[in-house]
Design a protein around this motif. Sequence first.
Motif: not given
Length: 190
Positions: A110-124
């Motif tokens: 996704p290109s949405h900032e919040r979605a990317l932040e969630l996935i990056e911080r979950f790291d999976a």
Amino acid sequence: MDLIDKAVSILMHDGLVVYPTETVYGLGADAFSDEAILHVYEAKQRPISMPVSIAVSDFEMLCAVAHVRPGMQDFIQAFLPGPVTVILPARNSVPAILTGGTGLIGIRIPSHERALELIERFDAPITATSANLHGSKEPQTPDECTVPRELLIDGGRLPGIPSTVVDLAERRIIRKGAEAGKVEQYLSSL
């Protein structure tokens, strides 16, 4: 604890999180947890035989869950991150339930900032299905997110046009959505 930390904690405990994308609200769960994935099917009242797409934060994470054959990388780099879901051969690490027995997995960055932040911080990877009951309208606003969940990350009103789904092995569009015209043009030039 900020909202994303809370969402990550919920995902780590097989819970469900609704999150905004550049298309519609998604229903996120740990894509490597059979229990969490079953919660997604139950929440959406979705037939278990239907595949569920996943969202990753970058090309490296995508390659960890799918086989990217020669020629596919150019398409991926042209359209992701963005409102396109690519269907690729799944790696063995992907739970079979997500593929619906096809051996293929739909993947978004996704290109949405919040979605990317969630996935990056979950790291999976997390699931990337819309946050609505199966067969009903894709949710554009938090009020339209009709699935049970532990947390909703409010992103306001979203465009409401679902992603275009492309089978890269077959080089064909499965579902027309956002940026379908650009995808068609790209595929016809191959």
